[in-house]
Design a protein around this motif. Structure first.
Motif, PDB file in Angstrom:
ATOM      1  N   SER A   1       0.849  -1.189   0.000  1.00  0.00           N
ATOM      2  CA  SER A   1       0.000   0.000   0.000  1.00  0.00           C
ATOM      3  C   SER A   1       0.883   1.236   0.000  1.00  0.00           C
ATOM      4  CB  SER A   1      -0.887   0.039   1.255  1.00  0.00           C
ATOM      5  OG  SER A   1      -1.830  -1.013   1.241  1.00  0.00           O
ATOM      6  N   ALA A   2       0.469   2.242  -0.767  1.00  0.00           N
ATOM      7  CA  ALA A   2       1.112   3.547  -0.694  1.00  0.00           C
ATOM      8  C   ALA A   2       0.142   4.467   0.030  1.00  0.00           C
ATOM      9  CB  ALA A   2       1.422   4.059  -2.095  1.00  0.00           C
ATOM     10  N   LEU A   3       0.558   4.993   1.177  1.00  0.00           N
ATOM     11  CA  LEU A   3      -0.325   5.832   1.982  1.00  0.00           C
ATOM     12  C   LEU A   3       0.086   7.279   1.752  1.00  0.00           C
ATOM     13  CD1 LEU A   3      -0.084   3.635   5.221  1.00  0.00           C
ATOM     14  CD2 LEU A   3      -1.822   3.513   3.403  1.00  0.00           C
ATOM     15  N   VAL A   4      -0.703   8.019   0.977  1.00  0.00           N
ATOM     16  CA  VAL A   4      -0.310   9.369   0.574  1.00  0.00           C
ATOM     17  C   VAL A   4      -0.762  10.364   1.646  1.00  0.00           C
ATOM     18  CG1 VAL A   4      -0.443  11.115  -1.240  1.00  0.00           C
ATOM     19  CG2 VAL A   4      -0.485   8.687  -1.846  1.00  0.00           C
ATOM     20  N   ALA A   5       0.207  10.887   2.375  1.00  0.00           N
ATOM     21  CA  ALA A   5      -0.091  11.761   3.514  1.00  0.00           C
ATOM     22  C   ALA A   5      -0.385  13.187   3.032  1.00  0.00           C
ATOM     23  CB  ALA A   5       1.089  11.759   4.474  1.00  0.00           C
ATOM     24  N   PRO A   6      -1.180  13.986   3.789  1.00  0.00           N
ATOM     25  CA  PRO A   6      -1.794  13.595   5.063  1.00  0.00           C
ATOM     26  C   PRO A   6      -2.977  12.651   4.845  1.00  0.00           C
ATOM     27  CG  PRO A   6      -2.482  15.818   4.462  1.00  0.00           C
ATOM     28  CD  PRO A   6      -1.482  15.387   3.440  1.00  0.00           C
ATOM     29  N   VAL A   7      -3.025  11.625   5.675  1.00  0.00           N
ATOM     30  CA  VAL A   7      -4.118  10.669   5.537  1.00  0.00           C
ATOM     31  C   VAL A   7      -4.349   9.996   6.894  1.00  0.00           C
ATOM     32  CG1 VAL A   7      -2.676   8.697   4.780  1.00  0.00           C
ATOM     33  CG2 VAL A   7      -5.051   8.861   4.011  1.00  0.00           C
ATOM     34  N   VAL A   8      -5.620   9.652   7.136  1.00  0.00           N
ATOM     35  CA  VAL A   8      -5.982   9.037   8.414  1.00  0.00           C
ATOM     36  C   VAL A   8      -6.714   7.729   8.148  1.00  0.00           C
ATOM     37  CG1 VAL A   8      -7.338   9.291  10.548  1.00  0.00           C
ATOM     38  CG2 VAL A   8      -6.197  11.293   9.543  1.00  0.00           C
ATOM     39  N   LEU A   9      -6.244   6.651   8.793  1.00  0.00           N
ATOM     40  CA  LEU A   9      -6.944   5.371   8.734  1.00  0.00           C
ATOM     41  C   LEU A   9      -7.549   5.152  10.111  1.00  0.00           C
ATOM     42  CD1 LEU A   9      -4.264   3.128   6.900  1.00  0.00           C
ATOM     43  CD2 LEU A   9      -5.839   4.801   5.918  1.00  0.00           C
ATOM     44  N   GLY A  10      -8.879   5.097  10.183  1.00  0.00           N
ATOM     45  CA  GLY A  10      -9.538   4.968  11.482  1.00  0.00           C
ATOM     46  C   GLY A  10      -9.290   3.609  12.106  1.00  0.00           C
ATOM     47  N   ALA A  11      -9.657   3.485  13.382  1.00  0.00           N
ATOM     48  CA  ALA A  11      -9.446   2.230  14.108  1.00  0.00           C
ATOM     49  C   ALA A  11     -10.099   1.077  13.351  1.00  0.00           C
ATOM     50  CB  ALA A  11     -10.036   2.334  15.509  1.00  0.00           C
ATOM     51  N   GLY A  12      -9.384  -0.015  13.237  1.00  0.00           N
ATOM     52  CA  GLY A  12      -9.946  -1.197  12.593  1.00  0.00           C
ATOM     53  C   GLY A  12     -10.079  -1.093  11.088  1.00  0.00           C
ATOM     54  N   ALA A  13      -9.604  -0.034  10.480  1.00  0.00           N
ATOM     55  CA  ALA A  13      -9.680   0.095   9.021  1.00  0.00           C
ATOM     56  C   ALA A  13      -8.743  -0.910   8.359  1.00  0.00           C
ATOM     57  CB  ALA A  13      -9.305   1.516   8.599  1.00  0.00           C
ATOM     58  N   THR A  14      -9.042  -1.235   7.090  1.00  0.00           N
ATOM     59  CA  THR A  14      -8.215  -2.154   6.307  1.00  0.00           C
ATOM     60  C   THR A  14      -7.932  -1.475   4.970  1.00  0.00           C
ATOM     61  OG1 THR A  14      -9.379  -4.034   7.299  1.00  0.00           O
ATOM     62  CG2 THR A  14      -8.146  -4.477   5.267  1.00  0.00           C
ATOM     63  N   THR A  15      -6.740  -1.692   4.421  1.00  0.00           N
ATOM     64  CA  THR A  15      -6.533  -1.270   3.033  1.00  0.00           C
ATOM     65  C   THR A  15      -6.223  -2.526   2.229  1.00  0.00           C
ATOM     66  OG1 THR A  15      -4.141  -0.922   3.080  1.00  0.00           O
ATOM     67  CG2 THR A  15      -5.515   0.924   3.806  1.00  0.00           C
ATOM     68  N   ALA A  16      -6.729  -2.552   1.009  1.00  0.00           N
ATOM     69  CA  ALA A  16      -6.495  -3.706   0.143  1.00  0.00           C
ATOM     70  C   ALA A  16      -5.066  -3.655  -0.377  1.00  0.00           C
ATOM     71  CB  ALA A  16      -7.484  -3.679  -1.022  1.00  0.00           C
ATOM     72  N   ALA A  17      -4.457  -4.824  -0.541  1.00  0.00           N
ATOM     73  CA  ALA A  17      -3.082  -4.896  -1.038  1.00  0.00           C
ATOM     74  C   ALA A  17      -2.958  -4.113  -2.335  1.00  0.00           C
ATOM     75  CB  ALA A  17      -2.688  -6.347  -1.264  1.00  0.00           C
ATOM     76  N   GLY A  18      -1.863  -3.422  -2.508  1.00  0.00           N
ATOM     77  CA  GLY A  18      -1.605  -2.706  -3.751  1.00  0.00           C
ATOM     78  C   GLY A  18      -2.370  -1.405  -3.894  1.00  0.00           C
ATOM     79  N   SER A  19      -2.992  -0.935  -2.847  1.00  0.00           N
ATOM     80  CA  SER A  19      -3.782   0.310  -2.940  1.00  0.00           C
ATOM     81  C   SER A  19      -2.904   1.546  -2.805  1.00  0.00           C
ATOM     82  CB  SER A  19      -4.835   0.347  -1.827  1.00  0.00           C
ATOM     83  OG  SER A  19      -5.846  -0.603  -2.063  1.00  0.00           O
ATOM     84  N   THR A  20      -3.274   2.579  -3.534  1.00  0.00           N
ATOM     85  CA  THR A  20      -2.686   3.898  -3.313  1.00  0.00           C
ATOM     86  C   THR A  20      -3.741   4.717  -2.594  1.00  0.00           C
ATOM     87  OG1 THR A  20      -1.308   3.715  -5.270  1.00  0.00           O
ATOM     88  CG2 THR A  20      -1.727   5.934  -4.440  1.00  0.00           C
ATOM     89  N   ILE A  21      -3.552   4.876  -1.297  1.00  0.00           N
ATOM     90  CA  ILE A  21      -4.594   5.474  -0.451  1.00  0.00           C
ATOM     91  C   ILE A  21      -4.366   6.987  -0.380  1.00  0.00           C
ATOM     92  CG2 ILE A  21      -5.565   5.523   1.883  1.00  0.00           C
ATOM     93  CD1 ILE A  21      -6.170   2.899   0.448  1.00  0.00           C
ATOM     94  N   THR A  22      -5.270   7.731  -1.002  1.00  0.00           N
ATOM     95  CA  THR A  22      -5.124   9.187  -1.011  1.00  0.00           C
ATOM     96  C   THR A  22      -6.184   9.866  -0.148  1.00  0.00           C
ATOM     97  OG1 THR A  22      -6.478   9.303  -2.988  1.00  0.00           O
ATOM     98  CG2 THR A  22      -4.089   9.235  -3.318  1.00  0.00           C
TER      99      THR A  22
END
Ligand code: UD1
Ligand code: CA
Length: 455
Positions: free
Chosen positions: A404-425
């Protein structure tokens, strides 16, 4: 008894073959002069006076500090002449003379020497040597009372046979010192003003010369060339290794362990070979450090385990947490209790909460990872946009899918999941799955390319 300390540091050190003034060469990561000043400070003198000459500006710059003054000896006319340059600045009852290139002198030895000084008594540090070549010899009379010091180059064959050498370190009542320095001449083999000539003057004036010895010869050894510098380094490291072992540390090999700073240790610590500890390092009970680790300015809490080939700087590793092999924890890294960092993981300004894990191949910069969260292999925080840095914040029990690429600023809440290979913006709310990747499609009847036939 008030104390002034004079440190001679004007010599050139030609044999070092270096642009750096001799006294600035490091032993255990600190200049030789720095070691001497550090020891001098522990004696709480009214003043420390460094006599500078060769490379004076550079030495001044490096040694500057509260309570430290400098006297310039423009020409090196001898040790007596050197001390005389500092005389005007001295105010205390007693003057202790040290050398900027004799860095391993122990505070305890100096305290014993100073205990011998009185208004009418000098304290002289001498050393019994198997090979006293180059040292001034201590001349005693039939009753064993010190009469004089004779320099190697001025000594008779009988005097050369004497094995008690002058370390150069001595403590003298200031009033006497001022008088005797004024009487020095340079009529000797080297044409120098010898500080050592004051001993015979003391005897002539009815001032007693009391001698003390160091605990070991390394304490009073100087470094004139890189070979001797390496010997001092080894002696220092051996001493540190022994100190740590005495405190309850197992060193797999005390000869393959280096300290370049100040280390405090708990009990039952295990340190494998080729570990370098730098700066301020705190190691609590039951910590284990694997081979080939470099650990700088860091705290390892009780039971932490650092595995082979890890590099830590400015990190705090919590109780029972582990890192490595091949972990890199950069400044501002904090592992909570029981957290886990595996191989090829880099942290910078990032906190892993209690029990959080980043097992493989990740970069976490400017990140907060909540307790028990799991960072999949290949995850990176994109914390830098080319101009500014931004934070990535994760709640507890987050699961970040691999790559996963986590593009900051970014917030993942408690218990959140990201799928493999995601670019989270965008933020992923608590408990939700963030998927940000192309959907897979399969091409039926796909033909692989074939090599073109050779012409
Ligand atoms: C000196 C002693 C000798 C002693 C030996 C121990 C004298 C005359 N001799 O000899 O008895 O056994 O140390 O190592 O004191 N320095 C200056 N300015 C000068 C001369 C020297 O600052 O004009 C400094 C040098 O940088 C060095 C120290 O004083 O740090 C000793 O000088 P050095 O010439 O090495 O003395 P030695 O001949 O070894
Ligand atoms: Ca000399």
């Amino acid at each position: 008894m008030s104390l002034d300390i004079v440190i001679l540091a004007a010599g050139q050190g030609t044999r070092m073959r270096s642009a750096l003034p001799k006294v600035l060469h490091p032993v255990a990561g600190r200049s030789m002069l720095g070691h001497v000043i550090h020891s001098a400070q522990q004696l709480a003198p009214v003043g420390i006076h460094v006599v500078v000459g060769h490379g004076a500006d550079q030495v001044r710059q490096q040694a500057e500090g509260p309570g430290i003054g400098f006297a310039l000896q423009a020409q090196q006319l001898g040790t007596g002449h050197a001390v005389a340059q500092a005389l005007a600045a001295l105010t205390a009852d007693t003057v202790l003379i040290l050398y900027g290139d004799v860095p391993l002198i122990q505070v305890g030895t100096l305290q014993r020497l100073l205990a011998r000084v009185a208004a009418n008594r000098i304290g002289l540090l001498t050393v019994e040597l198997a090979n006293p070549t180059g040292y001034g010899r201590i001349i005693r009379n039939a009753e064993g009372v010190v009469q004089a010091i004779v320099e190697q180059k001025d000594a008779t064959p009988e005097q050369l046979a004497i094995r008690e050498g002058n370390t150069g370190i001595l403590a003298v009542p200031r009033a006497h010192l001022a008088k005797w320095l004024g009487q020095l001449s340079n009529h000797n083999a080297q044409g120098e003003y010898y500080l050592t000539d004051i001993i015979a003057m003391a005897v002539a004036d009815g001032v007693e010369v009391a001698t003390e010895q160091p605990e070991g010869t390394a304490e009073v050894q100087g470094a004139n060339d890189r070979r001797q510098l390496a010997d001092l380094e080894r002696a220092y490291q051996q001493r540190e290794a022994e100190r740590l072992m005495a405190a309850g540390v197992t060193l797999r090999d005390p000869a393959r362990f280096d300290v370049r700073g100040e280390v405090s240790v708990g009990r039952d610590v295990l340190i494998d070979i080729n570990v370098i500890l730098e700066g301020q390092v705190v190691i609590e009970d039951d910590v284990q450090i694997g081979p080939n680790c470099v650990i700088k300015d860091s705290t390892l809490k009780r039971g932490a385990v650092i595995k082979a080939n890890s590099h830590l700087e400015g990190a705090v590793v919590g109780e029972g947490a582990d890192a490595g092999p091949f972990a890199r924890l950069r400044p501002g890294s904090e592992l909570g209790a029981g957290a886990h960092v595996g191989n090829f993981v880099e942290l910078k300004n990032a906190r892993l909460g209690e029990g959080a894990k980043a097992g493989h191949l990740s970069y976490l910069g400017d990140a907060d990872v909540g307790a028990r969260s799991n960072i999949g292999a290949g995850t990176i925080t994109c914390n830098y946009d080319g101009a500014n840095k931004h934070r990535t914040v994760m709640g507890e029990d987050v699961f970040v899918g691999s790559n996963s690429a986590l593009v900051a600023p970014v917030v993942l809440g408690a218990g959140a999941t990201t799928a493999a290979g995601s670019t989270i913006t965008q933020d992923v709310p608590a408990g939700q799955l963030g998927v940000a990747r192309g959907r897979q499609r399969n091409v039926d009847g796909w033909k692989r390319p074939v090599k073109a036939p050779k012409p």
